[in-house]
Enzyme design. Structure first.
Site, PDB file in Angstrom:
ATOM      1  N   SER A 166     -16.457  -1.872 164.516  1.00 58.92           N
ATOM      2  CA  SER A 166     -17.273  -1.868 163.299  1.00 58.92           C
ATOM      3  C   SER A 166     -18.587  -2.593 163.536  1.00 58.92           C
ATOM      4  O   SER A 166     -18.691  -3.452 164.391  1.00 58.92           O
ATOM      5  CB  SER A 166     -16.529  -2.525 162.145  1.00 58.92           C
ATOM      6  OG  SER A 166     -17.341  -2.494 160.999  1.00 58.92           O
ATOM      7  N   HIS A 179     -10.200  -2.004 156.555  1.00 61.35           N
ATOM      8  CA  HIS A 179     -11.535  -2.621 156.544  1.00 61.35           C
ATOM      9  C   HIS A 179     -12.532  -1.693 155.831  1.00 61.35           C
ATOM     10  O   HIS A 179     -13.301  -2.115 154.968  1.00 61.35           O
ATOM     11  CB  HIS A 179     -11.980  -2.887 157.989  1.00 61.35           C
ATOM     12  CG  HIS A 179     -13.458  -3.088 158.169  1.00 61.35           C
ATOM     13  ND1 HIS A 179     -14.362  -2.044 158.137  1.00 61.35           N
ATOM     14  CD2 HIS A 179     -14.197  -4.203 158.364  1.00 61.35           C
ATOM     15  CE1 HIS A 179     -15.587  -2.519 158.308  1.00 61.35           C
ATOM     16  NE2 HIS A 179     -15.508  -3.820 158.451  1.00 61.35           N
ATOM     17  N   ASN A 180     -12.505  -0.419 156.189  1.00 66.02           N
ATOM     18  CA  ASN A 180     -13.456   0.515 155.576  1.00 66.02           C
ATOM     19  C   ASN A 180     -13.183   0.681 154.081  1.00 66.02           C
ATOM     20  O   ASN A 180     -14.118   0.800 153.289  1.00 66.02           O
ATOM     21  CB  ASN A 180     -13.391   1.883 156.268  1.00 66.02           C
ATOM     22  CG  ASN A 180     -14.099   1.866 157.616  1.00 66.02           C
ATOM     23  OD1 ASN A 180     -14.229   0.821 158.234  1.00 66.02           O
ATOM     24  ND2 ASN A 180     -14.558   3.009 158.059  1.00 66.02           N
ATOM     25  N   GLY A 204     -18.918   9.047 176.345  1.00 65.81           N
ATOM     26  CA  GLY A 204     -19.538   9.319 175.034  1.00 65.81           C
ATOM     27  C   GLY A 204     -20.848   8.585 174.892  1.00 65.81           C
ATOM     28  O   GLY A 204     -20.877   7.436 174.461  1.00 65.81           O
ATOM     29  N   THR A 246     -21.932  16.411 178.001  1.00 65.32           N
ATOM     30  CA  THR A 246     -23.207  17.005 178.420  1.00 65.32           C
ATOM     31  C   THR A 246     -23.809  16.036 179.436  1.00 65.32           C
ATOM     32  O   THR A 246     -24.335  14.980 179.068  1.00 65.32           O
ATOM     33  CB  THR A 246     -24.139  17.164 177.197  1.00 65.32           C
ATOM     34  OG1 THR A 246     -23.409  17.826 176.163  1.00 65.32           O
ATOM     35  CG2 THR A 246     -25.398  17.920 177.527  1.00 65.32           C
ATOM     36  N   LYS A 262     -17.283   9.542 153.962  1.00 63.40           N
ATOM     37  CA  LYS A 262     -16.767  10.197 155.168  1.00 63.40           C
ATOM     38  C   LYS A 262     -15.251  10.245 155.196  1.00 63.40           C
ATOM     39  O   LYS A 262     -14.665  10.844 156.084  1.00 63.40           O
ATOM     40  CB  LYS A 262     -17.305   9.503 156.413  1.00 63.40           C
ATOM     41  CG  LYS A 262     -18.753   9.865 156.701  1.00 63.40           C
ATOM     42  CD  LYS A 262     -19.112   9.522 158.117  1.00 63.40           C
ATOM     43  CE  LYS A 262     -20.466  10.098 158.498  1.00 63.40           C
ATOM     44  NZ  LYS A 262     -20.979   9.476 159.705  1.00 63.40           N
TER      45      LYS A 262
HETATM   46  P1  NBP Z   1     -20.609  10.995 167.500  1.00 58.79           P
HETATM   47  O1  NBP Z   1     -19.477  10.788 166.587  1.00 58.79           O
HETATM   48  O2  NBP Z   1     -21.802  11.710 167.027  1.00 58.79           O
HETATM   49  O3  NBP Z   1     -20.045  11.736 168.811  1.00 58.79           O
HETATM   50  C1  NBP Z   1     -20.918  12.083 169.861  1.00 58.79           C
HETATM   51  C2  NBP Z   1     -20.182  12.109 171.185  1.00 58.79           C
HETATM   52  O4  NBP Z   1     -19.008  12.947 171.067  1.00 58.79           O
HETATM   53  C3  NBP Z   1     -21.013  12.714 172.256  1.00 58.79           C
HETATM   54  O5  NBP Z   1     -20.713  12.060 173.466  1.00 58.79           O
HETATM   55  C4  NBP Z   1     -20.548  14.160 172.292  1.00 58.79           C
HETATM   56  O6  NBP Z   1     -20.764  14.787 173.522  1.00 58.79           O
HETATM   57  C5  NBP Z   1     -19.088  13.958 172.064  1.00 58.79           C
HETATM   58  N1  NBP Z   1     -18.375  15.159 171.610  1.00 58.79           N
HETATM   59  C6  NBP Z   1     -18.457  15.862 170.460  1.00 58.79           C
HETATM   60 BR1  NBP Z   1     -19.660  15.507 169.114  1.00 58.79          BR
HETATM   61  N2  NBP Z   1     -17.622  16.896 170.391  1.00 58.79           N
HETATM   62  C7  NBP Z   1     -16.969  16.853 171.539  1.00 58.79           C
HETATM   63  C8  NBP Z   1     -15.958  17.678 172.090  1.00 58.79           C
HETATM   64  N3  NBP Z   1     -15.433  18.694 171.409  1.00 58.79           N
HETATM   65  N4  NBP Z   1     -15.506  17.382 173.320  1.00 58.79           N
HETATM   66  C9  NBP Z   1     -15.993  16.349 174.006  1.00 58.79           C
HETATM   67  N5  NBP Z   1     -16.964  15.529 173.555  1.00 58.79           N
HETATM   68  C10 NBP Z   1     -17.443  15.780 172.334  1.00 58.79           C
HETATM   69  O7  NBP Z   1     -21.084   9.604 168.162  1.00 58.79           O
HETATM   70  P2  NBP Z   1     -21.224   8.132 167.550  1.00 58.79           P
HETATM   71  O8  NBP Z   1     -21.938   8.138 166.248  1.00 58.79           O
HETATM   72  O9  NBP Z   1     -21.766   7.310 168.665  1.00 58.79           O
HETATM   73  O10 NBP Z   1     -19.716   7.699 167.282  1.00 58.79           O
HETATM   74  C11 NBP Z   1     -18.738   7.661 168.306  1.00 58.79           C
HETATM   75  C12 NBP Z   1     -17.409   7.313 167.668  1.00 58.79           C
HETATM   76  O11 NBP Z   1     -17.504   6.004 167.084  1.00 58.79           O
HETATM   77  C13 NBP Z   1     -17.005   8.253 166.532  1.00 58.79           C
HETATM   78  O12 NBP Z   1     -15.614   8.389 166.499  1.00 58.79           O
HETATM   79  C14 NBP Z   1     -17.477   7.516 165.293  1.00 58.79           C
HETATM   80  O13 NBP Z   1     -16.756   7.882 164.148  1.00 58.79           O
HETATM   81  C15 NBP Z   1     -17.209   6.068 165.698  1.00 58.79           C
HETATM   82  N6  NBP Z   1     -18.029   5.073 165.018  1.00 58.79           N
HETATM   83  C16 NBP Z   1     -19.324   5.305 164.719  1.00 58.79           C
HETATM   84  C17 NBP Z   1     -20.084   4.334 164.092  1.00 58.79           C
HETATM   85  C18 NBP Z   1     -21.529   4.577 163.768  1.00 58.79           C
HETATM   86  O14 NBP Z   1     -22.125   3.724 163.100  1.00 58.79           O
HETATM   87  N7  NBP Z   1     -22.130   5.661 164.229  1.00 58.79           N
HETATM   88  C19 NBP Z   1     -19.507   3.109 163.777  1.00 58.79           C
HETATM   89  C20 NBP Z   1     -18.191   2.875 164.127  1.00 58.79           C
HETATM   90  C21 NBP Z   1     -17.456   3.859 164.756  1.00 58.79           C
HETATM   91  P3  NBP Z   1     -22.070  15.691 173.761  1.00 58.79           P
HETATM   92  O15 NBP Z   1     -23.186  14.716 174.008  1.00 58.79           O
HETATM   93  O16 NBP Z   1     -21.742  16.484 174.944  1.00 58.79           O
HETATM   94  O17 NBP Z   1     -22.284  16.496 172.510  1.00 58.79           O
END
Ligand code: NBP
Length: 491
Positions: free
Chosen positions: A131, A188-189, A12, A37, A262
């Site tokens: 987090s 926490h959230n 990811g 990807t 969310k």
């Molecule tokens: P995203 O939540 O935007 O996820 C992007 C990743 O998921 C990419 O690698 C994408 O692959 C992959 N993906 C998706 Br979208 N659909 C998919 C599918 N059907 N099959 C396989 N891979 C898939 O990324 P993020 O914001 O880095 O968050 C990652 C995780 O961490 C999430 O669960 C998020 O809730 C959690 N989180 C986020 C934060 C924050 O601040 N952003 C904080 C704490 C936790 P691709 O590149 O091929 O599309």
């Protein structure tokens, strides 16, 4: 083929994954990455990860072949079916004892299920709360791992070195069994929703109540940030209030007053209702966002429904600001009291051995609710790991008593001004209910028995031949109904 050198794999490559990889690399771990990807793997290696030890892979098989055993693979992908899809793809290339770690925002029932499914196949599962957003992932997040306990010794060093450190202690420890890690992240959230709402209410009282401009409110928050309220959220709110648009106006005064969400606050509130625990402050924080969201309806209401005539504040302004600091502090103590009550109840139900001091320490740094206050909660649970309520701890008991007069004055003044304080007020209502030996549930029980023959029990000390101790009693209140009590039609 050369021996595998990867300490840990990560799938990811979005914002969280990329930053966590660079963080783990900085801490000396050899990370192998993969992304659905695969062009993103090449782009990452050619740019952000250039010059690091990070290895890429273009298939799940290649990823697994580059990892030392037991293999440890973190998924940082969109929560939901994508996690199950990847687990299914990984399984053919994993061996007994290998560990799949889900670091996304998964709902804890999914993590409970995944732990059981993988353990049945001889594999180990960890659902870890992460987090701190992008910044935390890059420089030290709060990590809350739970799942298969046998996985912890293998991932402990990587997790604790990658996490934020406060006073030499990592903001990461083993949380508990099955879904405990994601459960604690969910709470926490929820607490984060509560903290944010409390700060928003303090701002509203200072702005609409006292009539202070943003700059002055920011200075008050900066001062509070050197005392008991010292926290990331107070600090960033002060920065936000100081931030000017190009025309010199505070940018915050131009932001539409409709809050998004969310869903993790809602999950916590639903869990509290399911568990029958009075986690009222998080509930109010979620509802405050819902009320903010119906902007058009509020705008119509504002034209036809009036509140009290606003009177200028005539009291001691500094005293009022000090009272507000205490009101915010006391409300925060109640919110965390409620959050820990909820975790205790769920742990009892799901037979988790939650480490409460460890949880407070995990939230002490690296995450959105990080604060000095969490150091005091850590100390309270270190003194007594089975503490029933934070309000029974000497430190917090004294703090809440000290805050009480100012807390009441602030809410009373806000009510007179017509400024809503759902979070401050529910905290005080909980406090007054919690410290009451007698609450008016006698009336509720009588009503239930009157209209539905739902029965009641007698108050200890008030027994007589008609009202026997421990019995379910039904009274024919009107002389018209029968003497049969109900077992259905509940209210
Ligand atoms: P995203 O939540 O935007 O996820 C992007 C990743 O998921 C990419 O690698 C994408 O692959 C992959 N993906 C998706 Br979208 N659909 C998919 C599918 N059907 N099959 C396989 N891979 C898939 O990324 P993020 O914001 O880095 O968050 C990652 C995780 O961490 C999430 O669960 C998020 O809730 C959690 N989180 C986020 C934060 C924050 O601040 N952003 C904080 C704490 C936790 P691709 O590149 O091929 O599309």
């Amino acid at each position: 083929m050369s021996a595998p050198t990867g300490d840990i794999g990560l799938i990811g490559l979005a914002v969280m994954g990329q930053n966590l990889i660079l963080n783990m690399n900085d801490k000396g771990f050899n990370v192998v990455c993969y992304n659905r990807t695969t062009s993103k793997v090449d782009a990452f290696l050619a740019n952000e990860a250039k010059g690091t030890k990070v290895q890429g892979s273009h298939s799940i098989q290649e990823l697994c072949s580059k990892l030392k055993t037991p293999r440890k693979i973190i998924l940082l992908v969109k929560a939901g079916p994508a996690v199950d899809d990847f687990i299914k793809q990984l399984e053919p290339y994993l061996e007994k004892g290998d560990i799949v770690i889900d670091g996304g925002n998964s709902h804890y029932p999914d993590s409970i299920r995944r732990t059981h499914e993988l353990e049945a196949k001889g594999l180990l599962f960890v659902g870890s709360g992460v987090s701190g957003g992008e910044e935390g992932a890059r420089h030290g997040p709060s990590l809350m791992p739970g799942g298969s306990p046998a996985a912890w010794p293998s991932i402990k060093e990587i997790f604790q070195k990658t996490a934020a450190q406060v006073n030499g202690e990592p903001c990461c420890d083993w949380v508990g069994e099955t879904g405990a890690g994601h459960y604690v992240k969910m709470v926490h959230n929820g607490i984060e929703y509560g903290d944010m709402q409390l700060i928003a209410e303090a701002y509203d009282i200072l702005h609409r109540g006292l009539g202070l401009p943003e700059d002055e409110i920011a200075d008050i928050f900066y001062k509070w940030n050197t005392g008991v309220l010292d926290s990331f959220l107070i600090d960033i709110t002060a920065n936000i209030l100081k931030f000017k648009d190009d025309d010199g106006e505070p940018l915050v005064s131009k932001i539409l007053d409709q809050a998004g969400q969310k869903g993790t606050g809602k999950w916590t509130a639903i869990n509290a209702l399911d568990a029958g625990m009075p986690v009222t402050l998080i509930g109010e924080a979620v509802f405050a966002r819902c009320l903010s969201a119906i902007k058009a309806e509020r705008t119509r209401a504002s034209k036809v429904i009036s509140g009290p005539q606003k009177e200028a504040f005539r009291g001691d302004k500094q005293q009022f600001i000090d009272d507000l600091e205490q009101a915010l502090y006391a409300s925060k103590i109640i919110s965390y009291t409620q959050g820990f009550m909820l975790m205790r109840e769920t742990a009892k139900e799901l037979k988790w051995n939650l480490n409460y001091a460890g949880i407070a320490q995990m939230w002490r740094g690296g995450c959105i609710i990080k604060s000095v206050f969490l150091g005091d909660i850590t100390a309270a649970y270190q003194k007594n790991g089975q503490l029933e309520s934070l309000l029974f701890d000497d430190f917090f008991n004294k703090a809440v008593h000290k805050a009480q007069p100012g807390w009441r004055r602030i809410i009373a003044q806000a009510v007179l001004w017509g400024i809503p304080t759902p979070a401050f007020s529910t905290a005080l209502a909980f406090f007054d209910g919690y410290r009451s030996e007698i609450v008016p549930a006698n009336i509720l029980q009588a009503q239930r028995d009157y209209f539905g023959a739902h029965t009641f029990k007698v108050l200890p000390g008030k027994e007589n031949p008609r009202l026997k101790a421990g019995e379910d009693i039904h009274v024919n209140w009107t002389g018209r109904g029968g003497n049969v009590s109900a077992s259905s039609y509940s209210a």
